[in-house]
Design a protein around this motif. Structure first.
Motif, PDB file in Angstrom:
ATOM      1  N   ALA A 233       8.871 -11.440   6.055  1.00 27.35           N
ATOM      2  CA  ALA A 233       7.768 -11.842   5.297  1.00 27.35           C
ATOM      3  C   ALA A 233       7.675 -10.887   4.215  1.00 27.35           C
ATOM      4  N   VAL A 234       7.173 -12.049   2.667  1.00 21.25           N
ATOM      5  CA  VAL A 234       6.890 -11.848   1.631  1.00 21.25           C
ATOM      6  C   VAL A 234       5.514 -11.878   0.777  1.00 21.25           C
ATOM      7  N   ILE A 235       5.449 -10.858   0.232  1.00 16.05           N
ATOM      8  CA  ILE A 235       3.906 -10.314  -0.433  1.00 16.05           C
ATOM      9  C   ILE A 235       4.251 -10.436  -1.561  1.00 16.05           C
ATOM     10  N   TRP A 236       2.847 -10.804  -1.849  1.00 15.37           N
ATOM     11  CA  TRP A 236       2.699 -10.111  -3.915  1.00 15.37           C
ATOM     12  C   TRP A 236       1.628 -10.823  -4.295  1.00 15.37           C
ATOM     13  N   GLY A 237       1.137  -9.608  -5.856  1.00 14.92           N
ATOM     14  CA  GLY A 237      -0.146  -9.674  -6.080  1.00 14.92           C
ATOM     15  C   GLY A 237      -0.084 -10.889  -7.250  1.00 14.92           C
ATOM     16  N   ALA A 238      -0.990 -11.982  -7.129  1.00 13.84           N
ATOM     17  CA  ALA A 238      -0.522 -12.611  -8.162  1.00 13.84           C
ATOM     18  C   ALA A 238      -1.951 -12.418  -9.436  1.00 13.84           C
ATOM     19  N   ASN A 239      -0.956 -13.208 -10.617  1.00 13.15           N
ATOM     20  CA  ASN A 239      -2.180 -12.925 -11.364  1.00 13.15           C
ATOM     21  C   ASN A 239      -1.229 -14.440 -12.423  1.00 13.15           C
ATOM     22  N   PRO A 240      -2.584 -14.716 -13.387  1.00 13.36           N
ATOM     23  CA  PRO A 240      -3.761 -14.436 -13.076  1.00 13.36           C
ATOM     24  C   PRO A 240      -4.215 -14.852 -11.446  1.00 13.36           C
ATOM     25  N   GLY A 241      -5.562 -14.032 -11.495  1.00 11.92           N
ATOM     26  CA  GLY A 241      -6.646 -13.321  -9.971  1.00 11.92           C
ATOM     27  C   GLY A 241      -7.488 -12.587  -9.786  1.00 11.92           C
ATOM     28  N   PRO A 242      -7.989 -11.670  -9.544  1.00 12.01           N
ATOM     29  CA  PRO A 242      -6.453 -10.708  -8.068  1.00 12.01           C
ATOM     30  C   PRO A 242      -6.549 -12.060  -6.989  1.00 12.01           C
ATOM     31  N   SER A 243      -5.481 -12.301  -6.576  1.00 11.24           N
ATOM     32  CA  SER A 243      -5.517 -12.263  -5.831  1.00 11.24           C
ATOM     33  C   SER A 243      -4.123 -12.112  -4.744  1.00 11.24           C
ATOM     34  N   LEU A 244      -3.979 -11.408  -3.545  1.00 13.63           N
ATOM     35  CA  LEU A 244      -2.786 -11.764  -2.488  1.00 13.63           C
ATOM     36  C   LEU A 244      -2.365 -12.597  -1.356  1.00 13.63           C
ATOM     37  N   HIS A 245      -1.110 -12.482  -1.720  1.00 15.37           N
ATOM     38  CA  HIS A 245      -0.351 -13.280  -1.041  1.00 15.37           C
ATOM     39  C   HIS A 245       0.663 -13.524  -0.626  1.00 15.37           C
ATOM     40  N   THR A 246       1.113 -14.538   0.621  1.00 18.31           N
ATOM     41  CA  THR A 246       2.004 -13.672   1.948  1.00 18.31           C
ATOM     42  C   THR A 246       2.772 -15.347   2.321  1.00 18.31           C
ATOM     43  N   ALA A 247       4.244 -14.803   2.905  1.00 22.16           N
ATOM     44  CA  ALA A 247       4.598 -16.274   2.889  1.00 22.16           C
ATOM     45  C   ALA A 247       5.384 -16.171   4.186  1.00 22.16           C
ATOM     46  N   LEU A 248       5.959 -16.734   5.205  1.00 20.26           N
ATOM     47  CA  LEU A 248       6.511 -16.346   6.256  1.00 20.26           C
ATOM     48  C   LEU A 248       7.344 -17.556   6.656  1.00 20.26           C
ATOM     49  N   ARG A 249       8.433 -16.274   7.311  1.00 21.25           N
ATOM     50  CA  ARG A 249       9.904 -17.377   7.425  1.00 21.25           C
ATOM     51  C   ARG A 249       9.492 -16.955   9.511  1.00 21.25           C
ATOM     52  N   GLU A 250       9.893 -18.334  10.038  1.00 27.87           N
ATOM     53  CA  GLU A 250      10.154 -17.768  11.524  1.00 27.87           C
ATOM     54  C   GLU A 250      11.569 -17.426  11.670  1.00 27.87           C
ATOM     55  N   ALA A 251      11.621 -16.662  12.762  1.00 34.41           N
ATOM     56  CA  ALA A 251      12.914 -16.346  13.717  1.00 34.41           C
ATOM     57  C   ALA A 251      13.912 -17.815  13.609  1.00 34.41           C
TER      58      ALA A 251
ATOM     59  N   VAL B 153       5.676  -4.145   2.332  1.00 32.10           N
ATOM     60  CA  VAL B 153       5.090  -5.332   3.448  1.00 32.10           C
ATOM     61  C   VAL B 153       6.155  -5.080   4.561  1.00 32.10           C
ATOM     62  N   LEU B 154       5.692  -4.581   5.780  1.00 32.80           N
ATOM     63  CA  LEU B 154       6.702  -3.553   6.806  1.00 32.80           C
ATOM     64  C   LEU B 154       6.158  -4.805   8.167  1.00 32.80           C
ATOM     65  N   PHE B 155       7.216  -5.056   9.490  1.00 35.49           N
ATOM     66  CA  PHE B 155       6.669  -5.606  10.686  1.00 35.49           C
ATOM     67  C   PHE B 155       6.760  -4.394  11.016  1.00 35.49           C
ATOM     68  N   ASP B 156       5.814  -4.269  12.909  1.00 38.03           N
ATOM     69  CA  ASP B 156       6.192  -3.348  13.798  1.00 38.03           C
ATOM     70  C   ASP B 156       6.875  -4.093  14.551  1.00 38.03           C
ATOM     71  N   GLY B 157       7.087  -3.727  15.522  1.00 33.85           N
ATOM     72  CA  GLY B 157       7.870  -3.468  17.100  1.00 33.85           C
ATOM     73  C   GLY B 157       8.488  -5.144  17.207  1.00 33.85           C
ATOM     74  N   ALA B 158       6.437  -5.531  17.633  1.00 31.64           N
ATOM     75  CA  ALA B 158       6.288  -7.033  17.973  1.00 31.64           C
ATOM     76  C   ALA B 158       6.811  -7.978  17.687  1.00 31.64           C
ATOM     77  N   GLY B 159       6.315  -7.657  16.408  1.00 34.30           N
ATOM     78  CA  GLY B 159       7.334  -8.497  15.449  1.00 34.30           C
ATOM     79  C   GLY B 159       5.366  -9.025  14.173  1.00 34.30           C
ATOM     80  N   ASP B 160       4.961  -7.900  14.625  1.00 32.78           N
ATOM     81  CA  ASP B 160       3.131  -8.404  13.362  1.00 32.78           C
ATOM     82  C   ASP B 160       3.697  -8.180  11.980  1.00 32.78           C
TER      83      ASP B 160
END
Length: 315
Positions: free
Chosen positions: A58-76, A103-110
């Motif tokens: 998972a990648v997370i960042w704050g976008a500019n202009p915005g404000p907005s928060l974005h996330t990108a996910l890649r499955e295993a 950004v952090l993952f818990d042991g279950a992958g969330d």
């Protein structure tokens, strides 16, 4: 930012200095990158990246202009990132950017991320990808066909999302919904039971158990009210011929009656009209033999012998 999996897979994320866009790349630790970088149109603050032991990224960042928060996910095991819908409300700007923690993952992958929220508060978001926990799954070990059996129960738990009503599949084409249910099997056999719980974002968890169903017990026949039950057939008694010799006529008759026999032809000594002072001399059926109930036994009478008197000895 850089993250590693247990399989030596590496993910990096950065702000492209030329375009200002956020970029991410996957590779193998200690090896040159061979894949092309993934770029995301929205630029902004320095991104955070994390990877599970199996490679979920998972990648997370704050976008500019915005404000907005974005996330990108890649499955295993996947080769591409998928950008999720941005968060656009209740964000705190810090020098023109959204202040984002790693950004952090818990042991279950969330995936879990936090950021500065308006009003000097903190906000967080969770990408929930794991199903609910099924705790205390209870299924009776046996049942009887045609008889309702209870004891099917399960408790559910999910850290991040609400859990819907569990669904039971009883293995015979029937099902039920609820944390505690009962069921009636129509036929004997061994059935596999499956219980499934689904959370609010569609993640599902299932567990299976088995139950042995015995054949139905046939109840004893009952007589409707007002109807007399049929008489129970009795086994007819047999005539077991008793010993009659030496008995008077009355004694012989009583003994024959108690033995389910009857007095047949009675032969008396010549000149006797009654059986007075007569006893049985002989009988037509041998004592101890068995025959049909009511069989007749002929008797021959004789004069009852007089008792003998012992003579006194002379001294």
């Amino acid at each position: 930012m850089i993250a590693l999996s247990d399989g030596n897979e590496v993910a990096v994320a950065w702000v492209d200095s030329a375009s200002g866009s956020i970029a991410a790349r996957l590779g193998t630790f200690g090896q040159p990158f061979t894949s092309a970088a993934a770029t995301f149109a929205s630029g902004g603050s320095a991104p955070s990246v994390d990877m599970t032991p199996t490679g979920r990224t998972a990648v997370i960042w704050g976008a500019n202009p915005g404000p907005s928060l974005h996330t990108a996910l890649r499955e295993a095991g996947g080769s591409a990132f998928t950008e999720t819908a941005p968060i656009t409300s209740d964000l705190y700007w810090w020098y023109g950017n959204v202040a984002v923690t790693p950004v952090l993952f818990d042991g279950a992958g969330d995936a879990i991320a936090a950021w500065g929220a308006a009003g000097s508060r903190e906000g967080f978001s969770v990408l929930d990808v794991t199903g609910p926990e099924l705790r205390a799954v209870n299924v009776p070990g046996s049942a009887t066909a045609g008889t309702a059996v209870g004891g099917f129960s399960v408790a559910t738990f999910d850290t991040f999302s609400a859990v819907g009503t569990p669904h039971w599949d009883f293995g015979d084409g029937a099902g039920a919904d609820g944390g505690s249910v009962s069921h009636t099997y129509n036929n004997a056999g061994t059935y596999t039971i499956k219980v499934t719980a689904t959370d609010a974002v569609g993640n599902a968890t299932s567990a299976t158990r088995s139950i042995a169903v015995g054949a139905a017990v046939t109840p004893p026949a009952t007589t409707p009210p007002g109807v007399k039950p049929p008489p129970v057939a009795k086994t007819p008694a047999k005539c077991k011929v008793p010993k009659l010799t030496g008995l008077t006529y009355a004694q012989a008759k009583a003994k024959l009656t108690s033995a389910h026999c009857k007095v047949g032809k009675t032969t008396k000594p010549k000149g006797r009209k009654t059986t007075k002072n007569l006893v049985v001399k002989a009988q037509s059926r041998k004592a101890g033999t068995s025959t049909t109930s009511g069989a007749k036994v002929d008797i021959t009478m004789k004069v009852k012998p007089k008792p003998k008197h012992k003579k006194a000895k002379k001294h």
